[in-house]
Motif scaffolding. Structure first.
Motif, PDB file in Angstrom:
ATOM      1  N   THR A  51     -10.423 -12.008 -21.770  1.00 17.11           N
ATOM      2  CA  THR A  51      -9.261 -11.088 -21.817  1.00 17.11           C
ATOM      3  C   THR A  51      -9.288  -9.770 -22.432  1.00 17.11           C
ATOM      4  O   THR A  51      -9.114  -8.669 -21.834  1.00 17.11           O
ATOM      5  N   HIS A  52      -9.893 -10.065 -23.633  1.00 16.27           N
ATOM      6  CA  HIS A  52      -9.936  -8.728 -24.332  1.00 16.27           C
ATOM      7  C   HIS A  52     -11.156  -8.432 -24.611  1.00 16.27           C
ATOM      8  O   HIS A  52     -11.588  -7.161 -25.107  1.00 16.27           O
ATOM      9  N   HIS A 325      -0.542  -8.509 -19.877  1.00 10.42           N
ATOM     10  CA  HIS A 325      -1.453  -9.847 -19.517  1.00 10.42           C
ATOM     11  C   HIS A 325      -0.838 -10.685 -18.487  1.00 10.42           C
ATOM     12  O   HIS A 325      -1.630 -11.443 -17.699  1.00 10.42           O
TER      13      HIS A 325
ATOM     14  N   THR B  89      -1.137 -17.791 -27.026  1.00 11.80           N
ATOM     15  CA  THR B  89      -2.319 -17.720 -25.896  1.00 11.80           C
ATOM     16  C   THR B  89      -1.907 -18.710 -24.585  1.00 11.80           C
ATOM     17  O   THR B  89      -2.113 -19.817 -24.956  1.00 11.80           O
ATOM     18  N   THR B 122      -0.884 -13.219 -25.397  1.00 15.08           N
ATOM     19  CA  THR B 122      -1.945 -13.028 -24.457  1.00 15.08           C
ATOM     20  C   THR B 122      -2.452 -14.011 -23.666  1.00 15.08           C
ATOM     21  O   THR B 122      -1.756 -15.367 -23.792  1.00 15.08           O
ATOM     22  N   LYS B 123      -3.433 -13.976 -22.701  1.00 14.26           N
ATOM     23  CA  LYS B 123      -3.754 -14.750 -21.930  1.00 14.26           C
ATOM     24  C   LYS B 123      -4.889 -15.393 -22.070  1.00 14.26           C
ATOM     25  O   LYS B 123      -5.974 -14.776 -22.615  1.00 14.26           O
ATOM     26  N   GLY B 124      -5.040 -16.610 -21.872  1.00 11.90           N
ATOM     27  CA  GLY B 124      -6.296 -17.439 -22.129  1.00 11.90           C
ATOM     28  C   GLY B 124      -6.078 -19.056 -22.167  1.00 11.90           C
ATOM     29  O   GLY B 124      -5.005 -19.367 -21.839  1.00 11.90           O
TER      30      GLY B 124
END
Lengths: 328, 328
Positions: A51-52, A325, B89, B122-124
């Protein structure tokens, strides 16, 4: 190597001494005190693999960037960083990787006089969450909601480099020439503008750090401050390296929608401009005035939005809103 | 739904009012102050899907447990919880899941008078990292390194329930009977012993919360305090539900190596015992003396380790060292 040995071996090393840290790594909690007349600024940022950052990122760059992006949030409040907690999730205990990651992390913290006071080490997809804390004089923090109509809008450094550097990394370009190296380093090793942030205390009304692109981040100030902005795109500061490799329109897109520059965007009331410009001479961070804060627009135009100009002429321009996101 | 709407809709809701929180969600940092004569206790814990919880966990239970396990670390320092940062996340922005998660999180915080001051979304892979902060009177925190030879070792509540509950969940047993329900709830909804922790300030020398099993966690106190312990297994407190479903030897194993009970283990000097026992009468948390702190053993026996007894007789017993992320 178990979880506790790992923490002891890699993270429980001698560090910068901070009189306000009473108890550090190794107990249920860390214990800190605050000096009188200080407020504590607290921020949390997570970086997740895929993602990052790409799996190809070096442990040194990952550790540096995880610290730098958090310190950048402190800079945007005008706070002086003091300590961090690290939540590190790892797929396995790879000693070579951990040695490189922890060495870079502790060195970066040392450079900024910051103490690692604790954290958690767990197993899973590679992810780094840092909670960073810093001190700011009581009542003096730079908040998003305090921009006023008439304020001049400034940005530090140059914009768009990080997004260009990321594009190069994604396209598999190695950093052979000076320009490529510069742009990729600007993506991998952003500089938190801490000294600038502290200098702005008592001068700027509002500030934010540019993590999602100027177009998105400036709107956070506008929304919180209930005002609008006029930005002249011809004033946006670009690095020679960016303009060597991309045309100006592409550079503008990187600056507005690209994100991860970690420069500061801040608003200065006109009466403070000369004081600001004179203090700026003592810093090695160029700052550029790119526009001003104006009264909210009519409802149809988006009340708290941005009107763009080029060379003083209004233009019809709707840049992408930058990274989010959960939006496609 | 984008990242910023998500934060606004689900997490930026009206909360407990805390005079020490100057600025909450929505800026680069949160800003807080400390009351005079207070130290700030800071702890971080991560829960990762597949490592700390099964994908089948309800969003309500996940939110509760992520908060409770962090507050438990504050309890182990004798600190009063005040605010948390949440790094969440998520694989996707599932509105039903988010509504349930955020409602449970905010309700749990409200019950403990704690404010959500910020975080990152965040994405994950699903993961929850919380940094919790609390206040403790200057110089009065319960640390791991202050146990003294002669101290009585106590534990709160009953031990082993959580590990038994987890075993039931893993084996697919639904919580049909009272005992099954009790054990599974003890795993999913542990109680942070905050009132007990605050009561122990000025009475106990050292404390830790039991997250990895008594055998592992008590050794952290011993190592930090440079002493050893004698524990009588026949004194370990077990719940009726645990003893209804498992024999005593299995219960001992759950208590020593199972983890996630989030009870407190603490050491009380003999001269404070009567004051402690009398204050305990005002709490609804039973506490049991299970042994005492002794001088370090010879090098051959492990200097800072535990000698086990059963009904007063020394036994040869080496329980598993409890959960460790990076040991097989």
């Amino acid at each position: 190597m178990g979880e506790f040995d790992l923490i002891k071996d890699y993270f429980e090393q001698s560090q910068t001494c901070d009189d306000f840290v009473q108890l550090s790594i190794g107990d249920d909690c860390a214990l800190v005190t605050l000096p009188e007349n200080s407020w504590l600024a607290i921020t949390t940022d997570t970086m997740v693999e895929h993602t990052h950052f790409l799996p190809s990122i070096s442990p040194q760059d990952l550790a540096y960037k995880a610290v730098a992006t958090n310190l950048s949030d402190l800079a945007a409040m005008g706070a002086q960083p003091r300590w961090i907690s690290l939540a590190l999730t790892l797929p396995k205990a790879d000693e070579v990787w951990l040695a490189a990651f922890s060495q870079s992390l502790l060195q970066t913290l040392k450079n900024y006089n910051v103490t690692l006071i604790g954290g958690d080490t767990t197993k899973g997809t590679l992810s780094v969450t840092i909670t960073a804390q810093g001190l700011v004089e009581k009542g003096k923090a730079l908040c998003r909601h305090q921009a006023k109509v008439g304020d001049l809008i400034y940005v530090s450094g140059s914009l768009g480099d990080s997004a260009a550097g990321l594009q190069q990394i994604l396209s598999g370009k190695s950093a052979v020439g000076f320009d490529e190296e510069f742009l990729q380093q600007r993506h991998l090793r952003p500089t938190p503008r801490l000294v600038l942030g502290e200098t702005l205390v008592g001068i700027a009304n509002a500030a934010i750090d540019l993590s999602d692109g100027l177009n998105s981040d400036l709107r956070h100030i506008l929304k919180r401050s209930q005002c609008a902005a006029e930005i002249d795109l011809s004033h946006l500061p670009f690095s020679p390296s960016l303009l060597n490799r991309y045309d100006r329109r592409q550079a503008e897109q990187f600056a507005l929608s690209g994100g991860e520059d970690y420069e500061l965007c801040f608003t200065v009331p006109p009466e403070n401009q000369s004081m600001f410009e004179s203090r700026l001479k003592n810093l090695d961070v160029p700052c550029t005035c790119i526009g001003r804060i104006v009264s909210p627009f009519g409802e149809k135009c988006g009340q708290f939005s941005i009107r763009f100009f080029r060379d003083g002429q209004p233009i019809d321009y709707s840049p992408n809103l930058g990274f989010d996101h959960f939006k496609e």
